[in-house]
Design a protein around this motif. Structure first.
Motif, short mmCIF file in Angstrom:
data_model
loop_
_atom_site.label_atom_id
_atom_site.label_comp_id
_atom_site.label_asym_id
_atom_site.label_seq_id
_atom_site.Cartn_x
_atom_site.Cartn_y
_atom_site.Cartn_z
N UNK A 234 0.83 -1.20 0.00
CA UNK A 234 0.00 0.00 0.00
C UNK A 234 0.87 1.26 0.00
N UNK A 235 1.94 1.25 0.78
CA UNK A 235 2.85 2.40 0.82
C UNK A 235 3.52 2.63 -0.53
N UNK A 236 3.97 1.56 -1.16
CA UNK A 236 4.59 1.68 -2.48
C UNK A 236 3.56 2.19 -3.49
N UNK A 237 2.32 1.73 -3.35
CA UNK A 237 1.27 2.23 -4.24
C UNK A 237 1.06 3.73 -4.07
N UNK A 238 1.09 4.20 -2.82
CA UNK A 238 0.98 5.64 -2.59
C UNK A 238 2.13 6.41 -3.21
N UNK A 239 3.34 5.82 -3.15
CA UNK A 239 4.50 6.46 -3.79
C UNK A 239 4.32 6.53 -5.30
N UNK A 240 3.84 5.44 -5.90
CA UNK A 240 3.62 5.43 -7.34
C UNK A 240 2.55 6.45 -7.74
N UNK A 241 1.51 6.58 -6.92
CA UNK A 241 0.48 7.60 -7.18
C UNK A 241 1.09 9.00 -7.17
N UNK A 242 1.97 9.23 -6.19
CA UNK A 242 2.60 10.55 -6.07
C UNK A 242 3.49 10.85 -7.28
N UNK A 243 4.11 9.82 -7.83
CA UNK A 243 5.04 10.00 -8.94
C UNK A 243 4.35 10.06 -10.29
N UNK A 244 3.14 9.54 -10.40
CA UNK A 244 2.48 9.43 -11.72
C UNK A 244 1.11 10.10 -11.76
N UNK A 245 0.15 9.58 -11.00
CA UNK A 245 -1.23 10.07 -11.10
C UNK A 245 -1.33 11.54 -10.72
N UNK A 246 -0.68 11.93 -9.63
CA UNK A 246 -0.78 13.32 -9.18
C UNK A 246 -0.20 14.30 -10.19
N UNK A 247 1.05 14.17 -10.63
CA UNK A 247 1.58 15.14 -11.60
C UNK A 247 0.89 15.08 -12.95
N UNK A 248 0.52 13.88 -13.40
CA UNK A 248 -0.14 13.78 -14.70
C UNK A 248 -1.52 14.43 -14.68
N UNK B 299 8.52 7.20 3.70
CA UNK B 299 7.53 6.33 4.34
C UNK B 299 7.70 4.88 3.89
N UNK B 300 8.00 4.69 2.60
CA UNK B 300 8.22 3.33 2.10
C UNK B 300 9.48 2.74 2.72
#
Length: 399
Positions: free
Chosen positions: A114-128, A161-162
């Protein structure tokens, strides 16, 4: 009214970012309990898979299809199309990342995933998400490097956090994310106002050019977010977010396909070429009025669909900057000037038809007056005349 619409669109779009992102991040703190419930919910798992598949299909459609299936007569912005495809692709990939959680049994494994998923969201979904919104504004090429700078602290915080497998930084990350949203709201309000002015200063027809259409979509999103805030965290929130994702995956391809590309390299239709008139020297604004009369009004150039300020400036032999300044000095803008000419043309055609006792429709006369869409004409007519088309026609018949 347009300014208000622009602000609403901005606020609701940011609510979309905040709700989806915060819900995903907050999901981490209650995941150990919630995932056990989700594992037994077959309907949720099926909907989750459907959202993932829809996102991937929509991304492939925007990336690989050459034509426009939704609005074949519109050429959408290539840049927006690619960034939206990237957003949908990462939305699908990030959903795939969370799928193994449904089968993990260790609490530590669930937490790390779940933490890694949040990191991926921060790196991709949020900026895109931010980039897609900026790319919709075509008044200029907005730099994208500030997006990386703004998102970097969030990414670093999630990375820590990860690495530590801890949620201790989450309160700080929440605060930073909210500040980031507020700052982006302020920026987008200003950018949308500038974009609206730019459209009216350069285009006679605003249909398929404005970006306030997402108001309805974001109003629904706000309602969903409000329901979540009242009901609280739990399966209801997760279902609500799935519904939002489905609506988003359906909405974004439509938004891309129905938005006209406004870059100057877009070729003009061969069926309606701009007449080339001899250029004349312009020394003062007073000379522009006679040139407009000669080369725009007398030739009825204003009847051409999608006539732009640049085309009109070339037709009368004037620099577009001087022409825009001229309209400003007259207390109007290019869009209002052309609409006034077209509506006057409409009223003249209608009175001539009535005098000749010819049967005509307002839709046909609007088309003959330079409008491709009757709804666009109807709005412009009411803004100028203060009456709806139907009311004005009745007043003419009674008179």
């Amino acid at each position: 009214m347009k300014r208000i619409r622009g602000k609403k669109e901005c606020f609701f779009f940011v609510f979309l970012l905040a709700s989806s992102y915060l819900c995903r991040t907050d999901f981490c703190s209650v995941s150990l309990i919630m995932y056990n419930q989700i594992r037994e919910d077959t309907i949720y798992i099926m909907l989750y898979a459907v959202v993932t598949a829809m996102s991937l299909i929509a991304s492939c459609y925007l990336l690989f299809r050459r034509g426009n299936a939704i609005a074949p007569d519109i050429t959408p912005p290539t840049r927006l199309r690619r960034w939206t495809a990237a957003f949908l692709a990462f939305l699908a990939l990030n959903h795939m990342w969370y799928m193994p959680i449904l089968f993990l049994t260790s609490d530590e494994d669930v937490k790390l995933n779940d933490l890694v998923g949040g990191l991926l969201d921060s790196m991709t979904i949020l900026p895109l998400s931010i980039i897609v919104m900026l790319t919709m504004l075509q008044d200029r090429r907005h730099p994208l490097w500030p997006v990386a700078v703004i998102v970097l602290p969030q990414v670093v915080g999630m990375g820590v956090s990860v690495a530590t497998r801890s949620t201790a930084l989450f309160p700080l990350l929440y605060g930073y994310f909210l500040l980031m949203c507020i700052g982006f709201i302020i920026y987008m309000v200003r950018a949308l106002r500038q974009y609206g002015r730019w459209l009216r200063d350069n285009y006679a027809d605003l249909e398929h050019k404005e970006v306030w259409h997402s108001f309805v979509m974001m109003a629904i999103m706000l309602l969903v977010f409000g329901v979540y805030a009242i009901v609280g965290k739990g399966p209801v929130c997760q279902y609500a977010m799935l519904v939002v994702c489905i609506a988003l995956v359906c909405y974004l391809p439509w938004r891309v396909e129905t938005l006209s590309d406004l870059t100057p390299t877009v070729p003009q239709p061969a069926s309606s070429p701009v007449p080339q008139f001899p250029k004349e020297e312009i020394t003062v604004h007073a000379n522009i009025g006679p040139l407009l009369q000669r080369y725009c009004i007398d030739t009825q150039l204003y009847l051409q669909h999608d006539l732009t300020l640049l085309q009109l400036a070339k037709a009368i032999g004037v620099n577009r900057f001087y022409l825009s300044q001229y309209f400003s000095s007259m207390g109007t803008n290019y869009n209002a000037y052309i609409n006034d000419l077209r509506i006057n043309h409409f009223t003249t055609l209608y009175r001539e038809a009535v005098a000749a006792k010819r049967s005509v429709t307002a839709q046909q006369l609007a088309l003959d007056s330079g409008y491709k869409s009757y709804s666009t004409f109807s709005k412009a007519f009411k803004n100028k005349m203060g009456l709806s088309v139907t009311t004005w026609i009745k007043s003419q018949q009674e008179g």
